[in-house]
Scaffold this active site. Structure first.
Site, PDB file in Angstrom:
ATOM      1  N   LYS A 147       0.823  -1.203   0.000  1.00 44.17           N
ATOM      2  CA  LYS A 147       0.000   0.000   0.000  1.00 44.17           C
ATOM      3  C   LYS A 147       0.870   1.272   0.000  1.00 44.17           C
ATOM      4  O   LYS A 147       2.083   1.203   0.221  1.00 44.17           O
ATOM      5  CB  LYS A 147      -0.927  -0.014   1.213  1.00 44.17           C
TER       6      LYS A 147
HETATM    7  C1  LIG Z   1      -5.270  -4.334   0.701  1.00 45.74           C
HETATM    8  C2  LIG Z   1      -6.744  -4.234   0.785  1.00 45.74           C
HETATM    9  C3  LIG Z   1      -7.464  -4.741   1.865  1.00 45.74           C
HETATM   10  C4  LIG Z   1      -6.876  -5.608   2.921  1.00 45.74           C
HETATM   11  O1  LIG Z   1      -5.803  -5.115   3.573  1.00 45.74           O
HETATM   12  P1  LIG Z   1      -4.741  -6.106   4.284  1.00 45.74           P
HETATM   13  O2  LIG Z   1      -3.985  -5.166   5.124  1.00 45.74           O
HETATM   14  O3  LIG Z   1      -3.917  -6.728   3.212  1.00 45.74           O
HETATM   15  O4  LIG Z   1      -5.524  -7.084   5.074  1.00 45.74           O
HETATM   16  C5  LIG Z   1      -8.826  -4.499   1.923  1.00 45.74           C
HETATM   17  N1  LIG Z   1      -9.456  -3.833   0.951  1.00 45.74           N
HETATM   18  C6  LIG Z   1      -8.798  -3.357  -0.118  1.00 45.74           C
HETATM   19  C7  LIG Z   1      -9.542  -2.590  -1.149  1.00 45.74           C
HETATM   20  C8  LIG Z   1      -7.430  -3.556  -0.244  1.00 45.74           C
HETATM   21  O5  LIG Z   1      -6.793  -3.118  -1.329  1.00 45.74           O
END
Ligand SMILES: *Cc1c(COP(=O)(O)O)cnc(C)c1O
Length: 398
Positions: free
Chosen positions: A186
């Site tokens: 992210k």
């Molecule tokens: C990455 C993501 C998640 C989940 O996040 P994690 O930290 O990997 O559990 C949820 N929703 C969206 C849209 C994402 O891109």
């Protein structure tokens, strides 16, 4: 998008603070900490970044969605509306609570279509969960109106849209509750981590307790704390929070790079008449974590994706053929392949998935290409990439 691309001394220094005192846990051990409270400090930074009264850090973005829903009292048998185009985490987080995910079409924003949401509302609907996919947003005014008219919550998953805004408000801060992920890929990363943001004091207190076994966090003796209600462990560690604390301070720098790279690519592609870009609702500003565009049909889109591969253009996807982000490949959900028994209520509630079709979503997702915008590209690399992409597209649309 990935903040890990620019790791450096700031991250190292923050982590070393934690290693030096040895307190890897976010709660307690006040005496040993030498004043370092990384999770607390990160929560404060995020309050400013996301212009929200309260922020609760948790162990992941998926946990953030579950904690947000639980904090608002959503659980067994409740219906939560979510888009057909999102990460699998959306339905995982809903089902963890025994609630029922109701999948609804996305439109040219790549987010929930407000009309389709309206049609999906039943007496069991407790929340609309909008997912701000690929750096931009759904039509938030229209969705807020639907939520208000039907007296249901609007929960905002802004995991992929850190830094985007709508009418001056940070994405993730518009719904009753917002969710963020700081996983490794992210815009801001903690390695693993997530956050729930809200202006509602009760939801915040619920999230704070629920994510730590129900601890009320009163006083400074964990063992003596009481547990007003059942909880779970969705805590973030100090090591993870320390990385995030360094990264969040660099967010303006990351966003500026994303925007610059995004604009170079967008400009090159905008000269091709067959290319149209995703609709950004009026008043919306993308985070520029991704560039999203549509081609005339699925066949052309697949041919462009193959052309990109042949030319070494990476990090571009057509999610129609992707295992993780679009309903077409979610057989494990449709067939309820669970390791453990699932309640009859959820089983019955998901029967609709065996027959329901999503023509509107297919129409947009089938023709969409989503390109990740990297932070580490040089200007030269972005320009070369832009030229190569335009060439492949021009050859495919002929
Ligand atoms: C990455 C993501 C998640 C989940 O996040 P994690 O930290 O990997 O559990 C949820 N929703 C969206 C849209 C994402 O891109």
């Amino acid at each position: 998008m990935p903040g890990f691309e620019l790791f450096g001394d700031l991250e190292r220094q923050q982590v070393n603070d934690v290693l030096d005192n040895g307190v890897l846990m976010r709660y307690g051990f006040d005496g040993m900490r030498k004043g370092h409270w990384k999770a607390k400090a990160l929560e404060q930074e995020l309050q400013n970044t996301f212009k929200a009264k309260h922020v609760q850090l948790v162990s992941s973005g998926t946990a953030a969605v579950s904690v947000a829903l639980a904090a608002a009292g959503i659980g067994a048998g409740d219906e939560v509306i979510m888009p057909t185009f999102t990460f699998v985490a959306s339905f995982e987080a809903i089902m963890l609570l025994g609630a029922i995910p109701i999948l609804v079409d996305v439109d040219d924003t790549l987010g929930l279509n407000p009309e389709a949401v309206k049609k999906a509302i039943t007496l069991k609907t407790k929340a609309i969960m909008v997912v701000q996919m690929c750096g931009s947003m759904a039509n938030m005014d229209a969705l807020q109106e639907v939520a208000k008219a039907h007296d249901v919550l609007l929960v905002e998953d802004a995991c992929q849209a850190i830094g985007g805004t709508y009418k001056g408000k940070p994405l993730g801060s518009i719904g009753h509750l917002g969710c963020f992920s700081f996983d490794f890929v992210k815009t801001i990363t903690c390695g693993e981590g997530g956050a729930v943001v809200t202006n509602n004091g009760q939801y915040y207190t619920n999230a704070d307790h629920y994510s730590d076994h129900g601890h009320d966090h009163v006083g400074n003796d964990r063992g003596a704390e009481t547990h007003p209600f059942l909880g779970y462990n969705f805590r973030i560690s100090e090591l993870h929070a320390a990385v995030g604390l360094a990264q969040v301070k660099r967010l303006p720098e990351f966003l500026a790079i994303q925007k610059k790279n995004f604009n170079i690519l967008r400009e090159a592609l905008s000269e091709i008449p067959e290319v149209t870009f995703r609709t950004v609702p009026e008043g919306g500003v993308e985070s520029c974590a991704f560039l999203n565009f549509f081609l005339p049909d699925l066949e052309t889109t697949r041919s462009v994706i193959n052309g990109f591969k042949a030319q070494g253009i990476d990090v571009c996807w057509n999610y129609y053929d992707n295992n993780w982000h679009y309903i077409r490949k979610w057989e494990h959900l449709k067939e309820l392949k669970s390791l453990f028994p699932i309640s009859h209520e959820v089983k019955n509630g998901l029967e609709y998935l065996k027959t329901k079709t999503f023509e509107m979503s297919d129409h947009y997702i089938g023709r969409n290409i989503s390109c990740l915008i990297k932070l580490s590209w040089t200007e030269e690399e972005v320009k070369t990439r832009a030229n190569k992409m335009a060439k492949v597209i021009r050859a495919s649309v002929k």
